[in-house]
Design a protein around this motif. Structure first.
Motif, PDB file in Angstrom:
ATOM      1  N   PHE A  16       0.833  -1.202   0.000  1.00 17.83           N
ATOM      2  CA  PHE A  16       0.000   0.000   0.000  1.00 17.83           C
ATOM      3  C   PHE A  16       0.871   1.256   0.000  1.00 17.83           C
ATOM      4  N   LEU A  17       1.893   1.320   0.856  1.00 20.58           N
ATOM      5  CA  LEU A  17       2.779   2.483   0.902  1.00 20.58           C
ATOM      6  C   LEU A  17       3.537   2.661  -0.413  1.00 20.58           C
ATOM      7  N   PHE A  18       4.000   1.581  -0.972  1.00 19.74           N
ATOM      8  CA  PHE A  18       4.740   1.658  -2.246  1.00 19.74           C
ATOM      9  C   PHE A  18       3.848   2.225  -3.351  1.00 19.74           C
ATOM     10  N   ARG A  19       2.632   1.738  -3.455  1.00 18.55           N
ATOM     11  CA  ARG A  19       1.710   2.227  -4.493  1.00 18.55           C
ATOM     12  C   ARG A  19       1.347   3.687  -4.249  1.00 18.55           C
ATOM     13  N   TRP A  20       1.143   4.053  -2.985  1.00 20.22           N
ATOM     14  CA  TRP A  20       0.802   5.425  -2.653  1.00 20.22           C
ATOM     15  C   TRP A  20       1.955   6.376  -2.980  1.00 20.22           C
ATOM     16  N   LEU A  21       3.178   6.000  -2.676  1.00 22.70           N
ATOM     17  CA  LEU A  21       4.343   6.836  -2.956  1.00 22.70           C
ATOM     18  C   LEU A  21       4.615   6.962  -4.454  1.00 22.70           C
ATOM     19  N   THR A  22       4.454   5.893  -5.188  1.00 26.07           N
ATOM     20  CA  THR A  22       4.746   5.964  -6.625  1.00 26.07           C
ATOM     21  C   THR A  22       3.672   6.723  -7.384  1.00 26.07           C
ATOM     22  N   THR A  23       2.421   6.665  -6.964  1.00 31.00           N
ATOM     23  CA  THR A  23       1.389   7.414  -7.674  1.00 31.00           C
ATOM     24  C   THR A  23       1.453   8.893  -7.346  1.00 31.00           C
ATOM     25  N   ASN A  24       1.943   9.291  -6.218  1.00 26.77           N
ATOM     26  CA  ASN A  24       2.057  10.704  -5.865  1.00 26.77           C
ATOM     27  C   ASN A  24       3.252  11.364  -6.530  1.00 26.77           C
ATOM     28  N   ASN A  25       4.243  10.591  -6.979  1.00 29.24           N
ATOM     29  CA  ASN A  25       5.428  11.170  -7.608  1.00 29.24           C
ATOM     30  C   ASN A  25       5.180  11.580  -9.053  1.00 29.24           C
ATOM     31  N   GLY A  26       4.216  10.988  -9.732  1.00 32.98           N
ATOM     32  CA  GLY A  26       3.947  11.310 -11.142  1.00 32.98           C
ATOM     33  C   GLY A  26       3.208  12.638 -11.257  1.00 32.98           C
ATOM     34  N   SER A  27       3.315  13.272 -12.405  1.00 26.87           N
ATOM     35  CA  SER A  27       2.601  14.526 -12.614  1.00 26.87           C
ATOM     36  C   SER A  27       1.111  14.235 -12.810  1.00 26.87           C
ATOM     37  N   PRO A  28       0.243  15.197 -12.521  1.00 23.07           N
ATOM     38  CA  PRO A  28      -1.200  14.956 -12.639  1.00 23.07           C
ATOM     39  C   PRO A  28      -1.618  14.639 -14.072  1.00 23.07           C
ATOM     40  N   SER A  34      -3.071   8.211 -18.178  1.00 28.36           N
ATOM     41  CA  SER A  34      -3.046   6.757 -18.019  1.00 28.36           C
ATOM     42  C   SER A  34      -4.363   6.253 -17.440  1.00 28.36           C
ATOM     43  N   ASP A  35      -4.974   7.027 -16.555  1.00 27.97           N
ATOM     44  CA  ASP A  35      -6.277   6.623 -16.021  1.00 27.97           C
ATOM     45  C   ASP A  35      -7.346   6.674 -17.100  1.00 27.97           C
ATOM     46  N   THR A  36      -7.289   7.706 -17.939  1.00 29.85           N
ATOM     47  CA  THR A  36      -8.302   7.871 -18.977  1.00 29.85           C
ATOM     48  C   THR A  36      -8.178   6.815 -20.057  1.00 29.85           C
ATOM     49  N   LEU A  37      -6.946   6.580 -20.517  1.00 30.04           N
ATOM     50  CA  LEU A  37      -6.734   5.651 -21.626  1.00 30.04           C
ATOM     51  C   LEU A  37      -6.664   4.193 -21.190  1.00 30.04           C
ATOM     52  N   GLY A  38      -6.330   3.963 -19.935  1.00 27.50           N
ATOM     53  CA  GLY A  38      -6.226   2.587 -19.461  1.00 27.50           C
ATOM     54  C   GLY A  38      -4.828   2.004 -19.635  1.00 27.50           C
ATOM     55  N   PHE A  39      -3.897   2.803 -20.106  1.00 29.30           N
ATOM     56  CA  PHE A  39      -2.495   2.392 -20.228  1.00 29.30           C
ATOM     57  C   PHE A  39      -1.644   3.642 -20.119  1.00 29.30           C
ATOM     58  N   ARG A  40      -0.367   3.458 -19.839  1.00 28.71           N
ATOM     59  CA  ARG A  40       0.549   4.588 -19.746  1.00 28.71           C
ATOM     60  C   ARG A  40       1.006   4.960 -21.155  1.00 28.71           C
ATOM     61  N   PRO A  41       0.619   6.149 -21.644  1.00 32.83           N
ATOM     62  CA  PRO A  41       0.963   6.513 -23.019  1.00 32.83           C
ATOM     63  C   PRO A  41       2.461   6.755 -23.184  1.00 32.83           C
ATOM     64  N   LYS A  42       2.973   6.316 -24.319  1.00 35.84           N
ATOM     65  CA  LYS A  42       4.370   6.535 -24.675  1.00 35.84           C
ATOM     66  C   LYS A  42       4.495   7.915 -25.318  1.00 35.84           C
ATOM     67  N   PRO A  43       5.672   8.517 -25.277  1.00 31.24           N
ATOM     68  CA  PRO A  43       5.835   9.821 -25.924  1.00 31.24           C
ATOM     69  C   PRO A  43       5.727   9.692 -27.445  1.00 31.24           C
ATOM     70  N   VAL A  44       4.965  10.600 -28.049  1.00 30.81           N
ATOM     71  CA  VAL A  44       4.734  10.585 -29.494  1.00 30.81           C
ATOM     72  C   VAL A  44       5.010  11.972 -30.038  1.00 30.81           C
ATOM     73  N   SER A  45       5.835  12.053 -31.075  1.00 32.78           N
ATOM     74  CA  SER A  45       6.116  13.339 -31.716  1.00 32.78           C
ATOM     75  C   SER A  45       5.297  13.460 -32.996  1.00 32.78           C
ATOM     76  N   PRO A  90      -9.525   5.014 -31.888  1.00 28.58           N
ATOM     77  CA  PRO A  90      -9.388   5.267 -30.449  1.00 28.58           C
ATOM     78  C   PRO A  90     -10.746   5.270 -29.757  1.00 28.58           C
ATOM     79  N   PRO A  91     -10.762   4.964 -28.465  1.00 26.51           N
ATOM     80  CA  PRO A  91     -12.029   5.001 -27.719  1.00 26.51           C
ATOM     81  C   PRO A  91     -12.460   6.452 -27.497  1.00 26.51           C
ATOM     82  N   PRO A  92     -13.710   6.653 -27.097  1.00 23.08           N
ATOM     83  CA  PRO A  92     -14.188   8.026 -26.866  1.00 23.08           C
ATOM     84  C   PRO A  92     -13.375   8.787 -25.814  1.00 23.08           C
ATOM     85  N   ALA A  93     -12.821   8.082 -24.834  1.00 21.30           N
ATOM     86  CA  ALA A  93     -12.030   8.744 -23.788  1.00 21.30           C
ATOM     87  C   ALA A  93     -10.774   9.396 -24.366  1.00 21.30           C
ATOM     88  N   TYR A  94     -10.286   8.877 -25.472  1.00 18.15           N
ATOM     89  CA  TYR A  94      -9.091   9.434 -26.131  1.00 18.15           C
ATOM     90  C   TYR A  94      -9.324  10.886 -26.529  1.00 18.15           C
TER      91      TYR A  94
END
Length: 187
Positions: A16-28, A34-45, A90-94
């Motif tokens: 629980f502490l590990f998950r809480w610490l790692t999710t708070n370190n990422g930018s909003p 990642s929450d919206t798409l269901g996966f962590r998006p890769k950088p795309v140029s 893409p899904p509507p959330a995209y």
């Protein structure tokens, strides 16, 4: 039995502490993407999107971006198009993260017309042959223009030989064009 329960509780607290610490370190924005798409998006140029769009102009840009967000690789997305013939929409959330743009990729016929309209640099200017054009040297026979070159000892000599052959070919093509224009004007 009491020790096993203590170990399980301690393990759950650590997870629980590990998950809480790692999710708070990422930018909003990353968390929401990642929450919206269901996966962590890769950088795309935009270059990545343009590369695939140029190879496959019939694939919508949103489908390309969505697949690149999943894979992060132009090669993987291109292989998927070659194997399946399409990319999943893409899904509507995209569209909450990446709103649709009204700019569409030009069709091949439109691309050809825009390429013609764009100002182009002449070969004479590109290869700095203005001085040789002014001299108006006589045209060598066709078999000598850009013909077979001897293999030179150094790379510099080979490069100079190639440049000279290019220049001869460009000047010969210009001379042929001028003679055709003169024939057309007299006729």
């Amino acid at each position: 039995m009491g020790e096993v329960v203590n170990v399980v509780v301690a393990f759950a607290v650590i997870v629980f502490l590990f998950r809480w610490l790692t999710t708070n370190n990422g930018s909003p924005s990353e968390r929401s993407a990642s929450d919206t798409l269901g996966f962590r998006p890769k950088p795309v140029s935009q270059d990545m999107i343009d590369t695939i769009s140029n190879m496959f102009p019939d694939i919508p840009p949103d489908n390309i971006r969505y697949d690149l967000l999943r894979t992060g690789s132009v090669e993987l997305s291109s292989n998927k198009i070659l194997e399946r013939g399409f990319l999943d929409p893409p899904p509507p959330a995209y569209y909450t993260l990446y709103p649709r743009t009204n700019v569409q990729a030009p069709r091949p016929a439109q691309a050809a017309t825009t390429a013609v309209k764009a100002p182009t640099q002449s070969l004479i200017d590109r290869y700095n042959l203005q001085e040789r054009v002014v001299q108006q040297a006589p045209l060598p026979p066709d078999e000598e223009i850009g013909g077979k070159a001897a293999w030179e000892d150094s790379a510099d000599k080979r490069e100079a030989s190639l440049k000279e052959r290019k220049a001869q070919m460009i000047l010969a093509a210009r001379q042929r064009m001028l003679t055709q224009q003169q024939k057309g004007a007299t006729a």
